[in-house]
Design a protein around this motif. Structure first.
Motif, PDB file in Angstrom:
ATOM      1  N   GLY A 110      -5.249   3.594 -10.893  1.00  0.00           N
ATOM      2  CA  GLY A 110      -4.388   3.103  -9.821  1.00  0.00           C
ATOM      3  C   GLY A 110      -4.747   3.626  -8.448  1.00  0.00           C
ATOM      4  O   GLY A 110      -4.310   3.069  -7.443  1.00  0.00           O
ATOM      5  N   ILE A 149      -4.311   6.987  -1.706  1.00  0.00           N
ATOM      6  CA  ILE A 149      -3.999   5.627  -1.262  1.00  0.00           C
ATOM      7  C   ILE A 149      -4.092   4.701  -2.472  1.00  0.00           C
ATOM      8  O   ILE A 149      -5.089   4.706  -3.192  1.00  0.00           O
ATOM      9  N   SER A 150      -3.029   3.916  -2.669  1.00  0.00           N
ATOM     10  CA  SER A 150      -3.001   3.016  -3.819  1.00  0.00           C
ATOM     11  C   SER A 150      -2.140   1.803  -3.537  1.00  0.00           C
ATOM     12  O   SER A 150      -1.257   1.848  -2.684  1.00  0.00           O
ATOM     13  N   ASP A 151      -2.425   0.722  -4.263  1.00  0.00           N
ATOM     14  CA  ASP A 151      -1.608  -0.487  -4.171  1.00  0.00           C
ATOM     15  C   ASP A 151      -0.398  -0.382  -5.084  1.00  0.00           C
ATOM     16  O   ASP A 151       0.636  -0.963  -4.824  1.00  0.00           O
ATOM     17  N   ALA A 152      -0.568   0.350  -6.166  1.00  0.00           N
ATOM     18  CA  ALA A 152       0.495   0.469  -7.162  1.00  0.00           C
ATOM     19  C   ALA A 152       0.973   1.910  -7.216  1.00  0.00           C
ATOM     20  O   ALA A 152       0.384   2.808  -6.612  1.00  0.00           O
ATOM     21  N   SER A 153       2.014   2.116  -7.964  1.00  0.00           N
ATOM     22  CA  SER A 153       2.534   3.461  -8.159  1.00  0.00           C
ATOM     23  C   SER A 153       1.556   4.258  -9.016  1.00  0.00           C
ATOM     24  O   SER A 153       1.083   3.786 -10.043  1.00  0.00           O
ATOM     25  N   ASP A 204      -6.818   3.896  -5.238  1.00  0.00           N
ATOM     26  CA  ASP A 204      -7.792   3.056  -4.556  1.00  0.00           C
ATOM     27  C   ASP A 204      -8.719   3.864  -3.656  1.00  0.00           C
ATOM     28  O   ASP A 204      -9.898   3.566  -3.534  1.00  0.00           O
ATOM     29  N   ASP A 205      -8.174   4.891  -3.002  1.00  0.00           N
ATOM     30  CA  ASP A 205      -8.965   5.680  -2.066  1.00  0.00           C
ATOM     31  C   ASP A 205      -8.294   7.036  -1.867  1.00  0.00           C
ATOM     32  O   ASP A 205      -7.117   7.206  -2.196  1.00  0.00           O
ATOM     33  N   MET A 253       0.852  -1.179   0.000  1.00  0.00           N
ATOM     34  CA  MET A 253       0.000   0.000   0.000  1.00  0.00           C
ATOM     35  C   MET A 253       0.892   1.234   0.000  1.00  0.00           C
ATOM     36  O   MET A 253       1.866   1.301   0.731  1.00  0.00           O
ATOM     37  N   SER A 254       0.548   2.191  -0.814  1.00  0.00           N
ATOM     38  CA  SER A 254       1.331   3.413  -0.948  1.00  0.00           C
ATOM     39  C   SER A 254       0.437   4.619  -0.670  1.00  0.00           C
ATOM     40  O   SER A 254      -0.712   4.653  -1.097  1.00  0.00           O
ATOM     41  N   ASN A 255       0.977   5.591   0.058  1.00  0.00           N
ATOM     42  CA  ASN A 255       0.258   6.828   0.339  1.00  0.00           C
ATOM     43  C   ASN A 255       1.094   8.000  -0.135  1.00  0.00           C
ATOM     44  O   ASN A 255       2.269   8.099   0.213  1.00  0.00           O
TER      45      ASN A 255
END
Length: 68
Positions: free
Chosen positions: A29, A45-49, A31-32, A1-3
């Motif tokens: 890409g 907020i994302s799973d990927a770059s 997610d939130d 998870m990337s913020n």
């Protein structure tokens, strides 16, 4: 998870938050989105770059300015 956090100028109400949320979540890409209206911080907020330029462009097209 990337913020990733962006500071957005001009958000003053829940309507503004909704516009920015809709704009940013339309970027591939993402997610939130979490927004702190008091500070102007928009946390993506994302799973990927996620391409930061695409996020900035989406915010600008929604009528707001990204600081920095």
């Amino acid at each position: 998870m990337s913020n990733n956090v962006y500071v957005v100028k001009g958000m003053t109400c829940s309507g503004c938050m909704g516009k920015v949320t809709n704009a940013v979540t339309s970027v591939e890409g993402v997610d939130d989105v979490d927004i702190d209206i008091a500070t102007g911080e928009v946390t993506v907020i994302s799973d990927a770059s996620v391409d930061a330029d695409l996020v900035r462009t989406a915010i600008t097209k929604a009528g707001y300015e990204v600081a920095g």
